[in-house]
Design an enzyme around this catalytic site. Structure first.
Site, PDB file in Angstrom:
ATOM      1  N   PRO A   1       0.820  -1.218   0.000  1.00  0.00           N
ATOM      2  CA  PRO A   1       0.000   0.000   0.000  1.00  0.00           C
ATOM      3  C   PRO A   1       0.851   1.264   0.000  1.00  0.00           C
ATOM      4  CG  PRO A   1      -0.962  -1.610   1.449  1.00  0.00           C
ATOM      5  CD  PRO A   1       0.343  -2.196   0.976  1.00  0.00           C
ATOM      6  N   CYS A   2       0.472   2.232  -0.821  1.00  0.00           N
ATOM      7  CA  CYS A   2       1.394   3.306  -1.190  1.00  0.00           C
ATOM      8  C   CYS A   2       1.005   4.683  -0.663  1.00  0.00           C
ATOM      9  CB  CYS A   2       1.485   3.369  -2.715  1.00  0.00           C
ATOM     10  SG  CYS A   2      -0.144   3.472  -3.526  1.00  0.00           S
ATOM     11  N   GLN A   3       0.013   4.784   0.240  1.00  0.00           N
ATOM     12  CA  GLN A   3      -0.451   6.114   0.662  1.00  0.00           C
ATOM     13  C   GLN A   3       0.647   7.040   1.178  1.00  0.00           C
ATOM     14  OE1 GLN A   3      -1.802   3.212   1.478  1.00  0.00           O
ATOM     15  NE2 GLN A   3      -4.036   3.278   1.611  1.00  0.00           N
TER      16      GLN A   3
ATOM     17  N   PHE B   1       3.490   7.555   0.169  1.00  0.00           N
ATOM     18  CA  PHE B   1       4.355   8.073  -0.886  1.00  0.00           C
ATOM     19  C   PHE B   1       3.568   8.688  -2.037  1.00  0.00           C
ATOM     20  CE2 PHE B   1       6.254   4.429   1.229  1.00  0.00           C
ATOM     21  CZ  PHE B   1       7.427   4.981   1.692  1.00  0.00           C
TER      22      PHE B   1
END
Length: 409
Positions: free
Chosen positions: A79-81, A83
């Site tokens: 999960p990339c939130q 960045f």
């Protein structure tokens, strides 16, 4: 078939592309129950539903039926939130590695260390590689170096920011792909096969790349049911018909060609954003909201079938859950075609396999693209907004950011 283990599988975008390339999914690990239901409804893969932090690497190996060291490929998009570019737009910066959600990176690396796959692939948002903000990328590289030192492996580390539209995906979606091999082989990323048509005109020496695949070419023949349920709703729904294809609310600012209804860049880019028939889709959103696009050029929401086609999922694949859950799963997914392309390169370069040149998930292009839809005048209900509006002052300086700074102080 070469076997892989998938972490953070979501609706299966990466997995489906690797399947098309020639891999077999031995085990898929996913936390979201709706995404797990999607995987189980479409494939007979071994799906482990749960938080990766609570699942041991040995459990994953047991479910997949593969001993540590025998896994051919480990894939995943943590999960990339922390960045994401949208987070930085709102605040001017993000906590990034200080954000607890970034611990998903180290969870992936723990499984890499324990299972020692022959190769690995990590997908993430391009924000993880922004200049001056590469701490996430540096963390991955340093931990993999530490794994090599402790375990006697020689994992290589190659990465590249890829715009999926440059490889035939009907969506401008930039993502970072990190690929490595246990014995030190370095992957040569494939060259782009498609190009922005506007750039083709500037190429004096010719180019054998095809123009980007457009949204029309991807979804013109999709037969979606219940389109009445896809109508736009909310406060701004009736403003959509007055915005041209490929434009957003910026059309109705003092720097656009419409009426001055909004301040320049005072809204998210996706606000009232519409697809254009002659261009790829904009990046699909995981949390669209009633006024966040991209919307269809018919001034409605996109159907599940259309979203799957824009994500180049296999024909007949379906996503379970309500509208919110379905859009979250598809917005978070990796376009399957780019995964197929990279999967073939991994098979060819790391495993010496011959691969077919044609891609199973490529869009079949029609011959013609229709003209844009006719614009409607601005509805009377929005005319009171006409006037002078202040432009956004810059990243991290807007009202929301100032409020958060005040609350923090």
């Amino acid at each position: 078939m070469r076997k892989l283990i998938s972490l953070y599988s979501g609706a299966g975008g990466l997995d489906l592309g690797m399947e098309a390339a020639g891999f077999e999914v031995a085990a898929a690990i996913e936390f979201n129950k709706w995404a797990c239901n999607t995987l189980r409804s479409n494939r007979s893969w071994n799906v482990i539903e749960g938080d990766i932090h609570d699942i041991s690497s040995q459990q994953i190996a047991n479910v997949g039926g593969i001993a540590p060291g025998e896994v051919d490929l480990l894939i995943g998009g943590p999960p990339c939130q922390p960045f994401s570019k949208s987070a930085m737009w709102a605040t001017g910066n993000t906590k990034r590695l200080d954000d607890p959600r970034s611990d998903t990176l180290t969870a992936y690396l723990r499984v890499l260390k324990d299972l020692k796959p022959k190769a690995f692939l990590i997908e993430n948002v391009n924000g993880i590689a922004f200049k001056g903000k590469e701490e996430g990328l540096n963390l991955l590289k340093s931990v993999i170096t530490q794994i090599n030192n402790e375990e006697g492996t020689n994992y290589s580390f190659s990465w590249k920011v890829i715009n999926c539209a440059d490889f035939g995906v009907p969506q401008t979606r930039e993502r970072v792909f990190i690929i490595g091999h246990r014995d030190g082989a370095v992957l040569n990323f494939p060259p782009p096969t498609h190009i922005n048509p506007e750039e083709m005109a500037d190429d004096l020496f010719g180019d054998n790349r095809e123009p980007w695949v457009t949204a029309w070419e991807a979804i013109h023949n999709v037969k979606s049911e219940n389109t009445d349920q896809l109508r736009a709703t909310g406060k701004w729904a009736n403003l959509l018909p007055s915005i041209p294809e490929g434009k957003n609310y910026l059309y109705h600012t003092d720097r656009g060609e419409g009426l001055p209804l909004f301040g320049w860049r005072t809204r998210y880019w996706g606000f009232l954003l519409k697809l254009a028939k002659n261009r790829p889709s904009w990046t699909l959103q995981a949390q669209p909201g009633s006024a966040i696009g991209p919307f269809h050029w018919e001034n409605r929401k996109l159907s599940m079938e259309e979203l799957c086609r824009l994500q180049t999922f296999p024909e007949g694949y379906f996503v379970t859950g309500g509208q919110t859950e379905m859009r979250r799963q598809l917005g978070n997914a990796v376009p399957s075609l780019i995964a197929e392309i990279l999967g073939k390169q991994i098979l060819a370069q790391f495993f010496g396999m011959q691969i077919p040149q044609e891609h199973k998930l490529a869009i079949q292009r029609p011959n013609t693209i229709p003209e844009p839809e006719t614009l409607a005048p601005v509805s009377d209900e929005y005319l009171h907004l006409m006037g002078e509006h202040e432009a956004h002052p810059g990243t991290g300086k807007g009202p929301g950011a100032r409020k958060r700074q005040t609350e923090k102080a």
